[in-house]
Scaffold this motif. Structure first.
Motif, PDB file in Angstrom:
ATOM      1  N   LYS A   1      -6.402   5.418 -13.774  1.00 31.52           N
ATOM      2  CA  LYS A   1      -5.205   4.982 -14.508  1.00 31.52           C
ATOM      3  C   LYS A   1      -4.363   4.032 -13.661  1.00 31.52           C
ATOM      4  O   LYS A   1      -3.805   3.051 -14.179  1.00 31.52           O
ATOM      5  CB  LYS A   1      -4.385   6.193 -14.930  1.00 31.52           C
ATOM      6  CG  LYS A   1      -5.031   7.023 -16.027  1.00 31.52           C
ATOM      7  CD  LYS A   1      -4.120   8.177 -16.450  1.00 31.52           C
ATOM      8  CE  LYS A   1      -4.750   8.993 -17.577  1.00 31.52           C
ATOM      9  NZ  LYS A   1      -3.872  10.136 -17.977  1.00 31.52           N
ATOM     10  N   CYS A   2      -4.256   4.309 -12.369  1.00 33.62           N
ATOM     11  CA  CYS A   2      -3.483   3.432 -11.485  1.00 33.62           C
ATOM     12  C   CYS A   2      -4.090   2.028 -11.448  1.00 33.62           C
ATOM     13  O   CYS A   2      -3.363   1.025 -11.483  1.00 33.62           O
ATOM     14  CB  CYS A   2      -3.422   4.010 -10.072  1.00 33.62           C
ATOM     15  SG  CYS A   2      -2.306   5.413  -9.897  1.00 33.62           S
ATOM     16  N   ALA A   3      -5.403   1.945 -11.372  1.00 30.12           N
ATOM     17  CA  ALA A   3      -6.075   0.643 -11.356  1.00 30.12           C
ATOM     18  C   ALA A   3      -5.819  -0.109 -12.659  1.00 30.12           C
ATOM     19  O   ALA A   3      -5.610  -1.330 -12.661  1.00 30.12           O
ATOM     20  CB  ALA A   3      -7.568   0.836 -11.133  1.00 30.12           C
ATOM     21  N   ASN A   4      -5.801   0.610 -13.760  1.00 32.33           N
ATOM     22  CA  ASN A   4      -5.518  -0.017 -15.053  1.00 32.33           C
ATOM     23  C   ASN A   4      -4.087  -0.533 -15.114  1.00 32.33           C
ATOM     24  O   ASN A   4      -3.826  -1.620 -15.628  1.00 32.33           O
ATOM     25  CB  ASN A   4      -5.767   0.977 -16.196  1.00 32.33           C
ATOM     26  CG  ASN A   4      -7.231   1.270 -16.405  1.00 32.33           C
ATOM     27  OD1 ASN A   4      -8.099   0.467 -16.040  1.00 32.33           O
ATOM     28  ND2 ASN A   4      -7.543   2.412 -16.984  1.00 32.33           N
TER      29      ASN A   4
ATOM     30  N   ALA B   1       4.435   3.376  -9.466  1.00 31.40           N
ATOM     31  CA  ALA B   1       4.201   2.410  -8.387  1.00 31.40           C
ATOM     32  C   ALA B   1       3.130   1.398  -8.794  1.00 31.40           C
ATOM     33  O   ALA B   1       3.249   0.197  -8.521  1.00 31.40           O
ATOM     34  CB  ALA B   1       3.797   3.133  -7.105  1.00 31.40           C
ATOM     35  N   ALA B   2       2.087   1.885  -9.458  1.00 28.04           N
ATOM     36  CA  ALA B   2       1.016   0.996  -9.923  1.00 28.04           C
ATOM     37  C   ALA B   2       1.551  -0.022 -10.927  1.00 28.04           C
ATOM     38  O   ALA B   2       1.161  -1.196 -10.909  1.00 28.04           O
ATOM     39  CB  ALA B   2      -0.110   1.815 -10.544  1.00 28.04           C
TER      40      ALA B   2
ATOM     41  N   ALA C   1      -7.420   0.800  -6.778  1.00 32.31           N
ATOM     42  CA  ALA C   1      -6.676   2.001  -6.408  1.00 32.31           C
ATOM     43  C   ALA C   1      -7.635   2.920  -5.676  1.00 32.31           C
ATOM     44  O   ALA C   1      -8.863   2.778  -5.797  1.00 32.31           O
ATOM     45  CB  ALA C   1      -6.098   2.684  -7.644  1.00 32.31           C
ATOM     46  N   TYR C   2      -7.100   3.854  -4.910  1.00 33.13           N
ATOM     47  CA  TYR C   2      -7.947   4.670  -4.049  1.00 33.13           C
ATOM     48  C   TYR C   2      -7.547   6.141  -4.140  1.00 33.13           C
ATOM     49  O   TYR C   2      -6.387   6.466  -4.384  1.00 33.13           O
ATOM     50  CB  TYR C   2      -7.825   4.206  -2.588  1.00 33.13           C
ATOM     51  CG  TYR C   2      -8.218   2.769  -2.380  1.00 33.13           C
ATOM     52  CD1 TYR C   2      -9.500   2.417  -1.980  1.00 33.13           C
ATOM     53  CD2 TYR C   2      -7.294   1.746  -2.603  1.00 33.13           C
ATOM     54  CE1 TYR C   2      -9.863   1.090  -1.801  1.00 33.13           C
ATOM     55  CE2 TYR C   2      -7.639   0.410  -2.421  1.00 33.13           C
ATOM     56  CZ  TYR C   2      -8.927   0.099  -2.025  1.00 33.13           C
ATOM     57  OH  TYR C   2      -9.285  -1.220  -1.854  1.00 33.13           O
ATOM     58  N   ALA C   3      -8.525   7.012  -3.936  1.00 35.62           N
ATOM     59  CA  ALA C   3      -8.287   8.453  -3.975  1.00 35.62           C
ATOM     60  C   ALA C   3      -9.084   9.128  -2.866  1.00 35.62           C
ATOM     61  O   ALA C   3     -10.260   8.805  -2.661  1.00 35.62           O
ATOM     62  CB  ALA C   3      -8.691   9.021  -5.334  1.00 35.62           C
TER      63      ALA C   3
ATOM     64  N   ILE D   1       0.855  -1.185   0.000  1.00 37.10           N
ATOM     65  CA  ILE D   1       0.000   0.000   0.000  1.00 37.10           C
ATOM     66  C   ILE D   1       0.889   1.232   0.000  1.00 37.10           C
ATOM     67  O   ILE D   1       1.663   1.463   0.933  1.00 37.10           O
ATOM     68  CB  ILE D   1      -0.936   0.010   1.213  1.00 37.10           C
ATOM     69  CG1 ILE D   1      -1.874  -1.208   1.170  1.00 37.10           C
ATOM     70  CG2 ILE D   1      -1.739   1.304   1.263  1.00 37.10           C
ATOM     71  CD1 ILE D   1      -2.754  -1.361   2.400  1.00 37.10           C
ATOM     72  N   VAL D   2       0.791   2.002  -1.073  1.00 38.30           N
ATOM     73  CA  VAL D   2       1.631   3.196  -1.252  1.00 38.30           C
ATOM     74  C   VAL D   2       0.737   4.429  -1.245  1.00 38.30           C
ATOM     75  O   VAL D   2      -0.119   4.599  -2.116  1.00 38.30           O
ATOM     76  CB  VAL D   2       2.410   3.125  -2.585  1.00 38.30           C
ATOM     77  CG1 VAL D   2       3.244   4.392  -2.772  1.00 38.30           C
ATOM     78  CG2 VAL D   2       3.295   1.882  -2.629  1.00 38.30           C
TER      79      VAL D   2
END
Length: 267
Positions: free
Chosen positions: A53-56, A30-31, A62-64, A12-13
């Protein structure tokens, strides 16, 4: 965590200031390494796109979270929410911050106060809350984005450099305190990066053009930052020319002042 880099898969970053610029690029890199990326900033509309984009890139959730690092109560609420909804943070990147280049005699002190709240105090609030979690599990890595301006101050950067000197000083002491707990602290000290940072910092719009070859690419810097995640590396200094100048500044103060006033005085 160890001296040798561990894989980022499922780590988890958390990245503050992750909606644009260097923070955004660190999130993507990182993703791509399989991390579970959590980005925070004030603008949720921009964060939503970074999260997608991170989830892809990672193939994972991914979380925001919208978070204003100048607001201690909001920081506490968001960090607690992340802990509950995502889990304990493995790697924290304190990237949120801003600058403004102006001579000290005309600098608006209200802006100076806000800069310290964001660049220094906000970083400290986030760090303390996350470091407590890391200390409990005796594992973690905190990366604080400072600046070459925190190693060698130049004209029109008195306030900004003061905040980044503070970040480096805090990080250096924190590194010693957390080492017995297997939590590592790294400072990243970049020179000018071609990002929207200078939309606020440089009202003339000419600074990046003046510094020319010293300007760093945000993607390249992000890759260097992600490459050191999970290591005990003390600091990352970029570009090389400024790293050498920074060393000269401490070894030969008069030479350092000459360089700061002439070679690096481009604001």
């Amino acid at each position: 965590m160890a001296n040798k880099r561990n894989g980022l898969a499922n780590k988890i970053v958390l990245i503050t200031g992750g909606s644009t610029g260097l923070g955004e690029q660190i999130a993507y890199e990182a993703a791509k390494q399989g991390a579970i990326v959590v980005v925070s900033a004030r603008r949720m509309d921009l964060l939503a796109e970074v999260k997608k984009k991170c989830a892809n890139y990672s193939g994972k959730a991914a979380y925001a979270y919208a978070m204003d690092v100048s607001d201690p109560e909001e920081i506490q609420t968001v960090i607690e929410t992340i802990h509950q909804e995502v889990g304990a943070v493995d790697i924290l990147v304190n990237n949120a911050g801003f600058g403004h280049f102006e001579e000290a005699l005309t600098f608006k002190m209200s802006v100076a106060e806000n800069m310290f709240r964001v660049n220094v105090l906000g970083m400290m609030y986030v760090t303390q809350l996350v470091a407590i979690q890391m200390a409990e599990k005796r594992q973690g890595h905190i990366i604080n984005v400072a600046s070459q301006g925190g190693k060698m101050a130049t004209p029109k950067s008195s306030i900004y450099s003061a905040t980044k000197f503070a970040v480096i000083g805090y990080s250096n002491a924190l590194r010693l305190e957390l080492k017995p707990l297997n939590v590592f602290v790294t400072t990243v000290n970049p020179g000018p990066i071609e990002t929207n940072f200078f939309d606020i910092a440089d009202e003339s719009g000419k600074y990046l053009e003046k510094v020319g070859s010293m300007v760093l690419n945000s993607t390249v810097v992000a890759k260097r930052v992600v490459a050191l995640m999970g290591t005990s590396k003390r600091e990352l200094n970029l570009p090389y020319s400024m790293e050498i100048a920074g060393k000269l500044y401490y070894l030969f103060p008069k030479v350092g002042d000459f360089l700061a006033l002439n070679l690096f005085n481009n604001k």
